[in-house]
Design an enzyme around this catalytic site. Structure first.
Site, PDB file in Angstrom:
ATOM      1  N   CYS A 130     -18.021  -3.774  12.830  1.00  0.00           N
ATOM      2  CA  CYS A 130     -16.752  -3.136  13.216  1.00  0.00           C
ATOM      3  C   CYS A 130     -16.925  -1.641  13.489  1.00  0.00           C
ATOM      4  CB  CYS A 130     -15.673  -3.384  12.163  1.00  0.00           C
ATOM      5  SG  CYS A 130     -16.216  -3.063  10.503  1.00  0.00           S
ATOM      6  N   ASN A 131     -18.002  -1.072  12.992  1.00  0.00           N
ATOM      7  CA  ASN A 131     -18.202   0.367  13.189  1.00  0.00           C
ATOM      8  C   ASN A 131     -19.231   0.722  14.246  1.00  0.00           C
ATOM      9  OD1 ASN A 131     -16.318   1.353  11.364  1.00  0.00           O
ATOM     10  ND2 ASN A 131     -17.701   0.982   9.653  1.00  0.00           N
ATOM     11  N   ARG A 132     -19.983  -0.253  14.736  1.00  0.00           N
ATOM     12  CA  ARG A 132     -21.045   0.082  15.691  1.00  0.00           C
ATOM     13  C   ARG A 132     -21.477  -1.138  16.500  1.00  0.00           C
ATOM     14  NH1 ARG A 132     -24.297   3.154  13.404  1.00  0.00           N
ATOM     15  NH2 ARG A 132     -23.035   3.483  11.574  1.00  0.00           N
ATOM     16  N   HIS A 163     -32.932   6.563  12.797  1.00  0.00           N
ATOM     17  CA  HIS A 163     -31.548   6.077  12.844  1.00  0.00           C
ATOM     18  C   HIS A 163     -31.437   4.702  12.188  1.00  0.00           C
ATOM     19  CE1 HIS A 163     -27.519   5.390  14.407  1.00  0.00           C
ATOM     20  NE2 HIS A 163     -27.941   4.230  14.878  1.00  0.00           N
ATOM     21  N   GLU A 181     -22.206   2.386   1.552  1.00  0.00           N
ATOM     22  CA  GLU A 181     -21.765   0.982   1.416  1.00  0.00           C
ATOM     23  C   GLU A 181     -22.949   0.053   1.701  1.00  0.00           C
ATOM     24  OE1 GLU A 181     -21.116  -1.391   3.950  1.00  0.00           O
ATOM     25  OE2 GLU A 181     -21.507  -0.195   5.735  1.00  0.00           O
ATOM     26  N   THR A 182     -22.941  -1.083   1.054  1.00  0.00           N
ATOM     27  CA  THR A 182     -24.130  -1.939   1.103  1.00  0.00           C
ATOM     28  C   THR A 182     -23.999  -3.113   2.073  1.00  0.00           C
ATOM     29  OG1 THR A 182     -23.231  -3.082  -0.812  1.00  0.00           O
ATOM     30  CG2 THR A 182     -24.889  -1.391  -1.240  1.00  0.00           C
ATOM     31  N   GLY A 219       3.596  -7.817  -3.111  1.00  0.00           N
ATOM     32  CA  GLY A 219       3.249  -7.296  -1.785  1.00  0.00           C
ATOM     33  C   GLY A 219       1.758  -7.387  -1.500  1.00  0.00           C
ATOM     34  N   GLU A 220       1.381  -6.824  -0.344  1.00  0.00           N
ATOM     35  CA  GLU A 220      -0.013  -6.903   0.110  1.00  0.00           C
ATOM     36  C   GLU A 220      -0.954  -6.118  -0.814  1.00  0.00           C
ATOM     37  OE1 GLU A 220      -2.480  -5.596   4.011  1.00  0.00           O
ATOM     38  OE2 GLU A 220      -0.325  -5.912   4.285  1.00  0.00           O
TER      39      GLU A 220
END
Lengths: 266, 355
Positions: free
Chosen positions: B50-52, B96, B111-112, B188-189
Site C-alpha cells: 500500500c505504500n510502494r 534502498h 514496522e515488520t 463503534g469501530e
C-alpha cells in the site's frame, strides 16, 4: 578470621557490583543487551558466599552466624538463594538487577565492619540455637527480597500513574505479578521468622528481653501487614511501601540492638 | 549488466497517485510474466504494497530510464506522474532494498510487515523464474540484513498505534490476558479494533455493552463475547479487569463517585480503563484512585509518538549496520563483474536520488 575468608566475601561483593553495574548500563543504554551477565554475576557471588559460609562452618563446627560479619553474609546468601529459587517465575533478569544492589550494600556493610565485629565466639553447639539463628536469617533474606519486589512494584506503579512508561517499564514484570511476589515473600519470611522466634525460646539460656522485644516487634509489624493484606484492607501499593519500611526498620534496628555480638541468639 | 530500482512510494506520491501503479496480489504472476517479456529486463522482482510499488531490475541497458520501462509494462502513452517516480542505480538500489527490508523506508518506521511483503514478492518472482544470479543474491542478502538490523537495534521496539499501546500496557499490568475480564463500552469501530487487538493477544472473556443492545449483540457475536444491556453494565464492573470505553455520551459516564464503592469490593485487583471517547467517558479523578489506571486517547497517542521518536533515533545505528552490508555486497558485485566482465557497478559511496 583469615584473610582467605574475607577474600571470598570481597570477591562476592565484586560480583554483585558487576551484576548491578551491568544492569544499570543495559537499561541506560536502552539496548537489547543480554541479562545473562547479571545472572551469572549473581550466581558467582552466591558461590563465593557459599564457599565462605562452608569454610567458616567447617572451621568453627557450627552454623556460621557468630558475629555481625557472618550474619550479614548469611543474610545476603539467604536473599540470593531465595531469588535464585523464585526469580525465574518473575522474570529473572530484572529482579536480579534489583537484588544485586541490595546484596552489594549488605556485603559492603560487612566488609567495612570493625575488627570487634569479626571476633568469633566460642559457643557450645546447641541445635535449638542453630535452628533459631538460621531460620531467622533466612527469614531476613525473604524480607529483603520482599523489599526488592516492593521497590519494583512502586517503580511500575509510578510509571503507570505518570502515564510516561519508559524502557524499564516494559522490561519489568507485570504489576500484578510483583504484587503477588511481594505478598508471597512476606508470607515466606513471616513463617520462617515465626519458626525462628519460637525456637529462640527453646534454647535453654537466659532470655535477653530487649532482643526478644525487638524480635516480637518486627514479627508484629510483618504480621500486621499480612493481616491487612489478607483482609484486603490495604492496597498493594501500601503493602509494597511497608515492605520497604519494615525491612529498613529491621536493618536499622539490627545495629541498634546488640544483635548476636553480645549474645549468639536473638 | 546493470541493477536498478524504479518505482513510486509514499515518500514521492500520495495514495491517489500510488494506487494507479499498484499491482494487486492476484495480478502479480501475470505482471511478472509481462515484465520478463520486456527486452531490456534480464531479471526482475515486483514489490507492491500500500505504500510502494517498486521494480527491482537487472538490465543489459546501462542507460535504462523509468519512462520506456513503465511504458512497456503498463502500456501507458505519456506518463503524467513522471515527477513522482524514482530511478536508483546499482549501489543506491542495494542500499534502498536493505532499508526497505529493515523497515526504515516504511511509513511507520520499524514496522515488520514489510519484511514479509518483500519475502513474498521475491518468492513470487523466483517461482515465475524472473530472478537470476544477481537478484537471488541481492534479496537473500536483504533478508539477512533485515534480520540483523531488527535484532541488533531498537528499531522495532515498542508499539506505535493507540490500540497496540493499550494492549501492551494491559499486559504490563495483568501479564497473561487470557484470564482478564474485558468490557467494551460502546460498539463503534474504535471499540471493535481495540477489542480485536486484545483478542489477538489472548484475551478470551469479552463483554460488550452499548445503548443499542442489537449493536452490542452483533459485536459480541462477532467477537465471541457476551452482550450486556446498557443499564446493567455497572453491575458487571465489580469483576472487571479492563474497561474499553468509547461511547458517544456528552459527559463522563465513569465517575469517581461511581467507581470508589465498587473498588472496595474488588479484592484489590487493579483496574485498567482505556478511554477512547471524545469527549471523554471517564472522569480524570478516577485515575487518582489506588490501583486504577486510566489512559485516554492523548496519553496513549503520546506513548505511541515517543516510541516512534525513539525508533527514529535508532536510524543512525541502523544505517551504520546497513552500510557495512552494502559494502560487502558491492565487493561481491565487483567480483561478479570481473567474472562475467559484464556487471556494471557504480563506485562505492555513489548516492542515487533519495526516496
Amino acid at each position: 578470621m583469615s584473610s582467605f575468608d574475607r577474600f571470598w566475601v570481597e570477591l562476592a561483593l565484586i560480583c554483585y557490583v558487576v551484576g548491578f553495574g551491568y544492569s544499570v548500563y543495559s537499561l541506560a543504554a536502552n539496548r537489547f543487551l543480554t541479562p545473562r551477565l547479571t545472572f551469572l554475576a549473581i550466581c558467582a557471588g552466591f558461590l563465593c558466599t557459599t564457599s565462605f559460609l562452608f569454610d567458616r562452618g567447617h572451621a568453627i563446627g557450627r552454623c556460621p552466624i557468630t558475629n555481625r560479619f557472618e550474619v550479614l553474609v548469611f543474610m545476603t546468601w539467604s536473599m540470593v538463594l531465595i531469588y535464585l529459587v523464585i526469580g525465574p517465575t518473575y522474570r529473572l533478569s530484572l529482579m536480579g538487577a534489583f537484588t544485586a544492589p541490595v546484596a552489594s550494600a549488605l556485603l559492603l556493610l560487612a566488609v567495612s565492619l570493625s575488627p570487634d565485629d569479626l571476633a568469633t565466639r566460642k559457643i557450645k553447639v546447641n541445635p535449638w540455637l542453630e535452628a533459631h539463628t538460621s531460620f531467622s536469617m533466612v527469614a531476613c533474606g525473604a524480607f529483603a527480597l520482599a523489599c526488592v519486589a516492593g521497590v519494583m512494584y512502586l517503580v511500575q506503579e509510578q510509571q503507570l500513574k505518570t502515564r510516561q512508561p519508559g524502557s524499564i517499564f516494559f522490561r519489568l514484570p507485570p504489576i500484578t505479578a510483583l504484587s503477588v511476589a511481594n505478598s508471597r515473600l512476606l508470607w515466606l519470611g513471616f513463617t520462617l521468622f515465626t519458626v525462628g522466634l519460637s525456637t529462640g525460646f527453646l534454647i535453654g539460656q537466659q532470655i535477653d528481653w530487649v532482643q526478644a522485644a525487638w524480635s516480637i516487634a518486627v514479627w508484629c509489624v510483618y504480621g500486621g501487614i499480612l493481616i491487612a493484606r489478607a483482609r484486603h484492607a490495604m492496597a498493594a501499593k501500601w503493602v509494597a511501601r511497608l515492605s520497604i519500611v519494615a525491612f529498613s526498620l529491621l536493618l536499622s534496628t539490627f545495629w541498634g540492638i546488640r544483635f548476636i555480638s553480645d549474645r549468639p541468639s536473638l | 549488466m546493470n541493477i536498478y530500482c524504479f518505482g513510486i512510494s509514499h515518500h514521492t506520491a500520495n495514495i491517489e497517485v500510488r494506487e494507479r501503479f499498484a499491482i494487486p496480489d492476484s495480478a502479480l504472476a501475470d505482471s511478472l510474466m509481462r515484465l520478463a517479456r520486456i527486452r531490456s529486463v534480464d531479471e526482475g522482482v515486483l514489490l507492491s504494497t500500500c505504500n510502494r510499488t517498486e521494480f527491482y531490475i537487472v538490465s543489459p541497458d546501462a542507460q535504462l530510464t523509468v519512462e520506456p520501462l513503465f511504458h512497456d509494462f503498463y502500456g501507458l502513452g505519456e506518463i503524467a506522474e513522471l515527477q513522482h517516480l524514482f530511478r536508483l542505480p546499482a549501489v543506491p538500489t542495494v542500499r534502498h532494498l536493505f532499508r526497505v527490508a529493515s523497515g526504515l523506508e516504511s511509513m511507520v518506521v520499524g514496522e515488520t510487515e514489510i519484511f514479509g511483503q518483500v519475502k513474498r514478492a521475491y518468492d513470487a518472482a523466483a517461482r515465475s523464474g524472473t530472478t537470476g544470479r544477481i537478484l537471488n543474491r541481492l534479496f537473500q542478502k536483504a533478508f539477512q540484513v533485515g534480520k540483523h538490523v531488527r535484532s541488533s537495534t531498537g528499531i522495532t521496539r515498542g508499539r506505535v498505534s493507540v490500540g497496540s499501546v493499550a494492549v501492551d500496557l494491559a499486559q504490563q499490568i495483568f501479564g497473561n490476558l487470557a484470564g482478564c475480564k474485558i468490557m467494551i463500552l460502546g460498539a463503534g469501530e474504535t471499540s471493535e479494533r481495540t477489542a480485536r487487538s486484545f483478542q489477538s493477544r489472548g484475551a478470551k472473556q469479552l463483554f460488550v455493552s452499548n445503548r443499542s443492545y442489537e449493536r452490542a449483540a452483533a459485536l459480541a457475536k462477532a467477537m465471541g463475547g457476551r452482550a450486556i444491556r446498557y443499564d446493567d453494565w455497572e453491575e458487571e464492573f465489580r469483576d472487571l479487569d479492563i474497561l474499553v470505553s468509547s461511547t458517544a455520551a456528552p459527559h463522563a459516564i465513569v465517575t469517581r463517585a461511581k467507581i470508589e464503592p465498587i473498588l472496595r469490593m474488588r479484592r484489590d485487583r487493579p483496574l485498567f480503563i482505556i478511554d477512547l471517547a471524545m469527549p471523554r467517558d471517564v472522569e480524570p479523578a478516577v485515575h487518582d484512585l489506588d490501583g486504577v489506571f486510566v489512559y485516554d486517547l492523548d496519553s496513549l497517542q503520546a506513548i505511541a509518538d515517543r516510541t516512534l521518536e525513539a525508533r527514529r533515533k535508532e536510524l543512525v545505528a541502523c544505517d551504520g549496520l546497513i552500510e557495512k552490508h552494502v559494502r560487502d555486497f558491492q565487493v561481491w558485485l565487483n567480483r561478479a563483474a570481473e567474472g562475467a566482465a559484464e556487471v556494471t557497478v557504480l563506485p562505492a559511496g555513489t548516492q542515487g536520488p533519495r526516496t
